[in-house]
Scaffold this motif. Structure first.
Motif, PDB file in Angstrom:
ATOM      1  N   THR A  59       0.531  -1.268  -0.270  1.00  0.00           N
ATOM      2  CA  THR A  59       0.091   0.056   0.159  1.00  0.00           C
ATOM      3  C   THR A  59       0.647   1.322  -0.062  1.00  0.00           C
ATOM      4  OG1 THR A  59       0.044   0.273   2.485  1.00  0.00           O
ATOM      5  CG2 THR A  59      -1.622  -1.239   1.368  1.00  0.00           C
ATOM      6  N   GLN A  60       0.309   2.227  -0.300  1.00  0.00           N
ATOM      7  CA  GLN A  60       1.266   3.518  -0.266  1.00  0.00           C
ATOM      8  C   GLN A  60       1.654   4.147   1.044  1.00  0.00           C
ATOM      9  OE1 GLN A  60      -0.602   6.734  -2.585  1.00  0.00           O
ATOM     10  NE2 GLN A  60       0.016   5.595  -4.592  1.00  0.00           N
ATOM     11  N   HIS A  80       2.782   1.807   3.222  1.00  0.00           N
ATOM     12  CA  HIS A  80       3.895   0.918   3.468  1.00  0.00           C
ATOM     13  C   HIS A  80       3.483  -0.336   4.377  1.00  0.00           C
ATOM     14  CE1 HIS A  80       6.265   4.287   2.215  1.00  0.00           C
ATOM     15  NE2 HIS A  80       5.703   5.178   3.306  1.00  0.00           N
ATOM     16  N   LEU A  87      -0.020  -1.964  -4.707  1.00  0.00           N
ATOM     17  CA  LEU A  87       1.359  -1.968  -5.678  1.00  0.00           C
ATOM     18  C   LEU A  87       1.935  -3.196  -5.833  1.00  0.00           C
ATOM     19  CD1 LEU A  87       2.156   1.376  -4.054  1.00  0.00           C
ATOM     20  CD2 LEU A  87       0.840   1.462  -6.346  1.00  0.00           C
ATOM     21  N   TYR A 119       5.739  -0.421  -6.101  1.00  0.00           N
ATOM     22  CA  TYR A 119       6.236   0.143  -4.862  1.00  0.00           C
ATOM     23  C   TYR A 119       7.600   0.800  -4.805  1.00  0.00           C
ATOM     24  CZ  TYR A 119       6.806   0.481   0.116  1.00  0.00           C
ATOM     25  OH  TYR A 119       6.955   0.936   1.451  1.00  0.00           O
ATOM     26  N   PHE A 162       7.412   3.839  -6.118  1.00  0.00           N
ATOM     27  CA  PHE A 162       6.703   4.839  -5.343  1.00  0.00           C
ATOM     28  C   PHE A 162       7.507   5.300  -4.314  1.00  0.00           C
ATOM     29  CE2 PHE A 162       4.467   5.241  -1.278  1.00  0.00           C
ATOM     30  CZ  PHE A 162       3.775   6.219  -1.580  1.00  0.00           C
ATOM     31  N   THR A 163       8.540   4.644  -3.769  1.00  0.00           N
ATOM     32  CA  THR A 163       9.213   4.915  -2.544  1.00  0.00           C
ATOM     33  C   THR A 163      10.522   5.875  -3.099  1.00  0.00           C
ATOM     34  OG1 THR A 163      10.522   3.085  -2.638  1.00  0.00           O
ATOM     35  CG2 THR A 163       8.819   2.926  -1.345  1.00  0.00           C
TER      36      THR A 163
END
Length: 134
Positions: free
Chosen positions: A14-15, A17, A119, A124, A127-128
């Motif tokens: 997930t966004q 974490h 994700l 992910y 994203f990070t």
């Protein structure tokens, strides 16, 4: 402390974490290695289990460290099935093996095929890389 870099197969993120790894009809939920990279020691884990179905984003647990409290949210709409009993003896398993044996709780999803809300490991990672640290 020896840290594991092993990740469970069929893992999504997930966004916020959390990760969830599917094993049949059960999902094991933890916190990403990325989110835990600065954590040195876990002092406590507090659970907020529900006997009913919870919506995605519901607070299920908190990981307490000396510096902060890390919320662990339901990554999908689900029913809470239980906590990782190994964490009672060794809560630092969460940071020693963050994306494998350090899972925090397990759930049963309300409906299958909800991975589109999650994700992939590759997404992910991208994203990070966009997160600006202060």
């Amino acid at each position: 402390m020896k840290l594991s870099t092993i990740s469970r197969p069929r893992i999504n993120f997930t966004q916020s974490h959390e990760w969830i790894a599917w094993n049949g009809s059960v999902g094991f939920v933890g916190v990403s290695a990325y989110r835990l990279k600065e954590v040195k020691k876990i002092t406590d884990i507090k659970y907020f289990p529900s006997k009913s179905t919870v919506e995605r984003g519901t607070l299920i647990a908190e990981i307490h460290t000396a510096e902060e409290i890390i919320p662990v949210l339901a990554p999908v709409a689900c029913k809470f099935l239980g906590q990782n009993q190994q964490l009672k003896q060794n809560p630092n398993l969460i940071i020693e093996s963050p994306q494998d044996n350090g899972w925090v709780f397990f759930v049963s999803p309300v409906k299958f095929g909800t991975q589109e809300l999650l994700l992939s490991p590759e997404a992910y990672k991208k994203f990070t890389q966009t997160i600006v640290t202060v």
